[in-house]
Design a protein around this motif. Structure first.
Motif, PDB file in Angstrom:
ATOM      1  N   ASP A 408     -12.553  32.439  -8.755  1.00 56.46           N
ATOM      2  CA  ASP A 408     -12.812  32.391  -7.485  1.00 56.46           C
ATOM      3  C   ASP A 408     -14.299  31.501  -7.101  1.00 56.46           C
ATOM      4  O   ASP A 408     -14.542  31.157  -5.962  1.00 56.46           O
ATOM      5  N   GLN A 409     -15.208  31.428  -8.186  1.00 56.54           N
ATOM      6  CA  GLN A 409     -16.401  30.403  -7.873  1.00 56.54           C
ATOM      7  C   GLN A 409     -16.036  29.115  -7.971  1.00 56.54           C
ATOM      8  O   GLN A 409     -16.688  28.108  -7.245  1.00 56.54           O
ATOM      9  N   ILE A 410     -15.242  28.685  -9.126  1.00 55.68           N
ATOM     10  CA  ILE A 410     -15.132  27.145  -9.353  1.00 55.68           C
ATOM     11  C   ILE A 410     -13.626  26.919  -8.715  1.00 55.68           C
ATOM     12  O   ILE A 410     -12.781  27.290  -9.038  1.00 55.68           O
ATOM     13  N   VAL A 411     -13.909  26.236  -7.458  1.00 54.33           N
ATOM     14  CA  VAL A 411     -12.668  25.924  -6.688  1.00 54.33           C
ATOM     15  C   VAL A 411     -12.855  24.004  -6.708  1.00 54.33           C
ATOM     16  O   VAL A 411     -13.491  23.691  -7.040  1.00 54.33           O
ATOM     17  N   THR A 414     -15.535  21.608  -7.295  1.00 49.80           N
ATOM     18  CA  THR A 414     -16.853  22.098  -7.719  1.00 49.80           C
ATOM     19  C   THR A 414     -17.238  22.439  -9.060  1.00 49.80           C
ATOM     20  O   THR A 414     -18.397  23.043  -9.403  1.00 49.80           O
ATOM     21  N   GLY A 415     -16.321  22.156  -9.975  1.00 46.65           N
ATOM     22  CA  GLY A 415     -16.454  22.419 -11.423  1.00 46.65           C
ATOM     23  C   GLY A 415     -15.154  22.315 -12.085  1.00 46.65           C
ATOM     24  O   GLY A 415     -14.352  21.827 -11.641  1.00 46.65           O
ATOM     25  N   VAL A 416     -15.178  22.743 -13.531  1.00 42.66           N
ATOM     26  CA  VAL A 416     -13.813  22.680 -13.985  1.00 42.66           C
ATOM     27  C   VAL A 416     -13.451  23.894 -14.534  1.00 42.66           C
ATOM     28  O   VAL A 416     -14.569  24.892 -15.035  1.00 42.66           O
ATOM     29  N   LEU A 417     -12.207  24.227 -14.336  1.00 37.00           N
ATOM     30  CA  LEU A 417     -11.674  25.668 -14.685  1.00 37.00           C
ATOM     31  C   LEU A 417     -10.881  25.330 -15.989  1.00 37.00           C
ATOM     32  O   LEU A 417     -10.050  24.481 -15.938  1.00 37.00           O
ATOM     33  N   LEU A 418     -10.907  26.144 -17.007  1.00 35.79           N
ATOM     34  CA  LEU A 418     -10.260  26.024 -18.321  1.00 35.79           C
ATOM     35  C   LEU A 418      -8.995  26.803 -18.148  1.00 35.79           C
ATOM     36  O   LEU A 418      -9.190  28.016 -18.175  1.00 35.79           O
TER      37      LEU A 418
END
Ligand code: UDP
Length: 478
Positions: A408-411, A414-418
Motif C-alpha cells: 500500500d505504501q510503495i506505489v 515512489t519506491g521499488v516493490l520486490l
C-alpha cells in the motif's frame, strides 16, 4: 499479595498545531472540528489504549504520537501496558508468528491457553480498577486479546486492533485464529491495517480498516541537518573515525533538547566514510524481517558490482520486552556475517542500538535512515511496515518486498516493490541500480515524501479512529 502487572504509560502531549504547516490549513481545520465534535459526543468518557510494550516496535511508536496529539486536542486518553512472564510472551510471540503465516511454531494447547488466560485475567482485574464502565478500550495485538472478555463483561466497549497479518491464510494463521477467536467473541469492533487480514469469521459490520501513521515531529522523523546526521552516526560508531561527533542535538517528545551520546554495539571490519553510499535496513531482529537475506543479497549481488556499504540496524537485543527471539536472530546474523568472504564482510555493519533512552534511540534511527542512499525493507511478511513510511517521509528511495502493508505504501514511482521477497538476485540488482543512479533515487524520494504526507500522517489516522469510536458512543446516529 497481588503483583502489579499493568503499567500506566505517561501521556506526553504533542501540539497538534505543529501539524498545520505540513498538512495545510484545510486538513488542520478539519481535524480541529472533528476533534471538537468527537469530544462532545464522548461526553467525558476516556479512551484507553492497552498494548504490551511502551518501547520498541511499531505499535509503541504509533501510540507515542497519537496519544500525545489526542491529549492536546482535549480528548481524554490513557495508555497502559500489560505485564506477563516469559512463558506468556513466548506464547504471544508464537501467536504473532502464526498470524504472519509462519509454520512450525508448535501446537498451542490447553496448557498454553490456560496460561495466556490466567495472565490476562490478572491484568484485567488491575485494569478494571482504573477503567470506568462507560470508558472505551482499544486493545492492541494478540498479547491483549484475552482482556476482551473480562472488560466486556464489565460493560466496557472493547475494540481490538490487530496490527499484523498476511494476505493469505494457511494452517498457521488458522491455528492462531482458533486460539484467539474465543477471546474476541465479545469485542465491539475490530481494526486491521488491510482488508485482506480480516479472518472470514469476523462480522463484517464490526470490522474497520485503519492503516497506521507516522509523526513528522517525533525524534524518529524530525528534520536533522546533514552535519547532525553525520555526527550522530559518528557518535554511535558507524562512520569512519575521522568524522566530527558534534552536533548531535534533536528535540525530545517533551520538547526539550536531547543529545545522542551513547554508542551502538557495532559488528564490523570496516566503516564507510561520510561520502560513501550506504544501504540501510532498520528492523527488529525478527526472522520475518529477513536481515540475513538482505546481508546475503548485498554480499552476493551488490558489493561485487561497485561501491557501497550495508548497515543492518536493530534494537539492542535485550531491550524489547515482548520479543524473546531477538537475541537468537541477532546471533544468527553475526554468525552469517563472520562467514562472509572478507571483501564483502568489510562492507557490512551489524548495529544494535541502545534502548536506554527511547528518544535517543529514535534519533539514531532517524540519522541512519536520513544518511541512507537506499533503504530496504525486505520483509517476508509485514503488517504495515512503519520503517517504509519513515524512509519515504525522509525522501529516501525505499526498496521493499511486495508483502502486506508495504504494497500500500510503495506505489508507482515512489519506491521499488520486490515481487518475490526471496529472490536475492532481483533484490541486489535493484539496490545496485539505485546506488548507480542517484538521480533516479532522488526523484523517487521526492514522490515518496509527498505520498506519505497525503496518506499516512496522524490526522488521517485519528479521523478514522474517531469515526469508529463514534459508532460505539452513538450507535443510533451512525
Ligand atoms: N525501531 C526503533 N529502533 C530500532 C529498530 C526499530 O525505533 O532499533 C522502530 C522502527 O523505526 C519502526 C518500528 O520500530 O518505527 C518498527 O515498526 P515496523 O512496523 O516497521 O515493524 P514491527 O517491528 O512493528 O514489526
Amino acid at each position: 499479595m497481588s503483583v502489579t502487572l499493568l503499567r500506566s504509560v505517561p501521556v506526553l502531549t504533542r501540539p497538534a498545531a505543529a501539524l498545520e504547516p505540513i498538512i495545510g490549513g484545510e486538513r488542520y481545520t478539519h481535524l480541529l472540528s472533528a476533534a471538537a465534535r468527537f469530544r462532545y459526543r464522548l461526553a467525558g468518557r476516556t479512551i484507553w489504549n492497552i498494548n504490551s510494550t511502551a518501547v520498541g516496535g511499531g505499535v509503541a511508536e504509533i501510540l507515542q504520537a497519537l496519544v500525545g496529539y489526542v491529549d492536546d486536542l482535549n480528548v481524554p486518553i490513557r495508555w497502559a501496558v500489560i505485564g506477563g512472564d516469559p512463558d506468556f510472551f513466548a506464547i504471544t510471540k508464537r501467536l504473532h508468528n502464526q498470524l504472519h503465516g509462519v509454520r512450525g511454531q508448535g501446537y498451542l494447547g490447553d496448557g498454553e491457553a490456560e496460561h495466556y488466560q490466567r495472565v490476562l485475567a490478572a491484568n484485567a482485574s488491575e485494569l478494571l480498577e482504573l477503567v470506568r464502565p462507560d470508558d472505551l478500550v482499544l486493545l492492541h495485538d494478540p498479547q491483549t486479546a484475552g482482556l476482551t472478555g473480562p472488560l466486556a463483561r464489565a460493560g466496557i466497549p472493547v475494540v481490538w486492533r490487530c496490527h499484523i497479518g498476511v494476505d493469505w491464510q494457511n494452517g498457521a494463521t488458522g491455528a492462531a485464529w482458533k486460539f484467539l477467536r474465543p477471546h474476541l467473541a465479545s469485542a465491539h469492533g475490530f481494526v486491521f491495517s488491510r482488508r485482506k487480514y480480516v479472518p472470514s469469521w469476523m462480522p463484517e459490520g464490526l470490522t474497520w480498516i485503519i492503516p497506521p501513521s507516522i509523526d513528522p515531529f517525533s525524534a524518529k522523523n524530525q528534520d536533522l541537518d546533514a552535519d547532525t546526521v553525520r555526527a550522530i552516526l559518528a557518535t554511535i560508531g558507524v562512520l569512519d573515525h575521522g568524522s566530527p561527533r558534534a552536533p548531535t542535538n534533536f528535540v525530545r517528545r517533551d520538547g526539550t533538547t536531547g543529545e545522542v551520546t551513547r554508542s551502538a554495539a557495532v559488528t564490523c571490519d570496516g566503516m564507510p566514510g561520510p561520502g560513501d553510499p550506504v544501504v540501510v535496513q532498520v528492523s527488529r531482529w525478527d526472522r520475518l524481517k529477513d536481515m540475513g537475506g538482505v546481508m546475503r543479497g548485498f554480499a552476493d549481488h551488490v558489493a561485487p558490482g561497485g561501491a557501497g556499504f550495508l548497515m543492518l540496524a536493530g534494537p539492542a537485543v535485550s531491550g524489547v520486552a515482548d520479543d524473546p527471539e531477538g537475541a537468537a536472530v541477532y546471533a544468527e546474523c553475526v554468525a552469517q556475517w563472520r562467514a562472509l568472504p572478507p571483501a564483502s564482510r568489510e562492507r557490512v555493519l551489524l548495529v544494535t542500538l541502545p534502548l536506554d533512552d527511547v528518544d535517543e534511540n529514535a534519533a539514531m534511527v532517524n540519522a541512519l535512515q536520513r544518511h541512507a542512499t537506499v533503504i530496504t525493507q525486505k520483509s517476508l511478511a509485514e503488517g504495515f511496515g512503519l520503517t517504509v513510511a519513515e524512509g519515504m517521509w525522509k525522501g529516501r528511495a525505499v526498496i521493499g518486498s511486495a508483502v502486506g502493508g508495504i504494497i500500500d505504501q510503495i506505489v508507482d514511482g515512489t519506491g521499488v516493490l520486490l515481487r518475490d521477497a526471496i529472490d536475492l538476485r532481483s533484490f541486489g540488482l535493484e539496490v545496485r541500480r539505485l546506488l548507480d543512479q542517484p538521480d533516479q533515487a532522488e526523484r523517487m524520494g521526492v514522490a515518496a515524501h509527498a505520498y506519505i504526507r497525503e496518506h499516512y500522517l496522524g490526522d488521517i489516522h485519528l479521523l478514522r479512529y474517531a469515526r469508529l469510536f463514534d459508532t460505539l458512543v452513538n450507535p443510533a446516529q451512525t
